[in-house]
Write a protein that holds these residues in place. Sequence first.
Motif, PDB file in Angstrom:
ATOM      1  N   SER A   1       0.751  -1.199  -0.151  1.00  0.00           N
ATOM      2  CA  SER A   1       0.003  -0.187   0.102  1.00  0.00           C
ATOM      3  C   SER A   1       0.955   1.432   0.000  1.00  0.00           C
ATOM      4  N   GLU A   2       0.295   2.600  -0.438  1.00  0.00           N
ATOM      5  CA  GLU A   2       1.182   3.789  -0.469  1.00  0.00           C
ATOM      6  C   GLU A   2       1.259   4.149   1.129  1.00  0.00           C
ATOM      7  N   PHE A   3       0.514   3.411   1.976  1.00  0.00           N
ATOM      8  CA  PHE A   3       0.563   3.823   3.355  1.00  0.00           C
ATOM      9  C   PHE A   3       1.070   2.855   4.347  1.00  0.00           C
TER      10      PHE A   3
ATOM     11  N   GLN B   1       1.121   2.121   8.580  1.00  0.00           N
ATOM     12  CA  GLN B   1       0.342   2.311   9.728  1.00  0.00           C
ATOM     13  C   GLN B   1       1.331   2.155  11.214  1.00  0.00           C
TER      14      GLN B   1
ATOM     15  N   ASN C   1       4.347  15.286  10.751  1.00  0.00           N
ATOM     16  CA  ASN C   1       4.196  16.349   9.698  1.00  0.00           C
ATOM     17  C   ASN C   1       5.274  17.479   9.939  1.00  0.00           C
TER      18      ASN C   1
ATOM     19  N   VAL D   1       2.261  14.322   5.593  1.00  0.00           N
ATOM     20  CA  VAL D   1       2.052  12.836   5.296  1.00  0.00           C
ATOM     21  C   VAL D   1       1.338  11.939   6.013  1.00  0.00           C
TER      22      VAL D   1
ATOM     23  N   GLN E   1      -1.547   7.066  10.320  1.00  0.00           N
ATOM     24  CA  GLN E   1      -1.446   6.402   9.000  1.00  0.00           C
ATOM     25  C   GLN E   1      -0.377   7.396   8.366  1.00  0.00           C
ATOM     26  N   VAL E   2       0.433   6.783   7.723  1.00  0.00           N
ATOM     27  CA  VAL E   2       1.740   7.658   7.111  1.00  0.00           C
ATOM     28  C   VAL E   2       1.810   7.252   5.457  1.00  0.00           C
ATOM     29  N   ARG E   3       1.879   8.514   4.666  1.00  0.00           N
ATOM     30  CA  ARG E   3       2.015   8.138   3.350  1.00  0.00           C
ATOM     31  C   ARG E   3       3.517   7.819   3.057  1.00  0.00           C
TER      32      ARG E   3
ATOM     33  N   GLN F   1       6.750   4.167  -2.488  1.00  0.00           N
ATOM     34  CA  GLN F   1       6.394   3.021  -3.108  1.00  0.00           C
ATOM     35  C   GLN F   1       7.808   2.021  -3.287  1.00  0.00           C
TER      36      GLN F   1
ATOM     37  N   ARG G   1      11.521   3.407   0.939  1.00  0.00           N
ATOM     38  CA  ARG G   1      10.706   3.415   2.067  1.00  0.00           C
ATOM     39  C   ARG G   1      11.206   2.919   3.256  1.00  0.00           C
TER      40      ARG G   1
END
Length: 363
Positions: free
Chosen positions: A182-184, A186, A205, A211, A221-223, A226, A231
């Motif tokens: 996922s793009e997020f 947790q 932030n 994010v 939740q953090v963006r 990918q 990451r």
Amino acid sequence: MRILVVLSLLLACSGIAQAEKLRELASVGGVRQNQLVGYGLVVGLDGSGDQTTQTPFTVQSVINMLNNLGIQVPTGGNLQLKNVAAVTVTAKLPAFARQGQPLDITVSSIGNAKSLRGGTLVMTPLKGADGQIYAMAQGNLVVAGAGASAGGSSTQINQLATGRIPGGATVERVVPNGMNDSEFVQLELLETDFTTASRVVNAINGALGPVASALDGRVVQVRAPQDPNLRVTFLSRLENIDVTPATVGPKVIVNARTGSVVMNQAVTLDSCAISHGNLTITISAINSVSQPAPLSGGKTKAVQNADVQIDADKGPIVRLPKASSLKDVVRALNAVGATPQDLLAILQAMKAAGSLKAELEII
């Protein structure tokens, strides 16, 4: 008797919470270890194995093992094994474990074996909660204990029924994780707290841009990028961000089994008066003999008489002043002069009366 109070959190004298690394407050969702368990046999014991007449499953396991190795055991035989023990094998499969990675395992007897010292664990599959085999274990046990017995006397140091095999298991199956799906990502706080969750969002932030967002009092939740490499770098920066957690609420932990009392620096007291006494009941058995009169035809009998005494100690009334710091609370409780077991009842009564300004938890 003095009351031993252990501080659960020792901060600055002013009681202000200090900043902590985010990795100390939260974990990444999906990054976790898994428990593995298996059933196996330890062989090569020096006569200290299971008594097979009392543990028939050990004999059955040996027969099944021999059959799998191509050796047919005659039916109806009475195997008397002294060098074999049935055991459970447990291990922890860490996150991101790969095939071929070694794992430390713990081997524990489930029968009546006297000792596993000097034994060898036969190849044992280790399964997860889904019933799938994730590792295979085998090796020589390391038992920290020692013991000896002779003539009805025995001595023992540490535990003999449990041992470990460092690197005794090999990972055979990889546990999939969805961290990169996922793009997020947790972040799961170790303790649910809305204030801490809000501060985590603001800290992230402020350091990495807009994010992060809080889903509830526990999950943030953090963006994230990918690309797996980016990451990993992003999470490395993320877990090293400084966050000041919310101030811990007043709490008192009481261990009813040991009489231990643990309280944090936020506990306060309102003024109250305490009178605590002890009720002692003593039952004494006095044995005597009833002797019948001569020529009466009666029989001599033993008679047991019980003497019951009840003593109620008068407890003095102790006034506890209002206390706003942990040092004052400890001093006030010490003034009562109660034993740790008496203190359990006193704390519950103070909480019910509204004088103890803290959450009272009994474990």
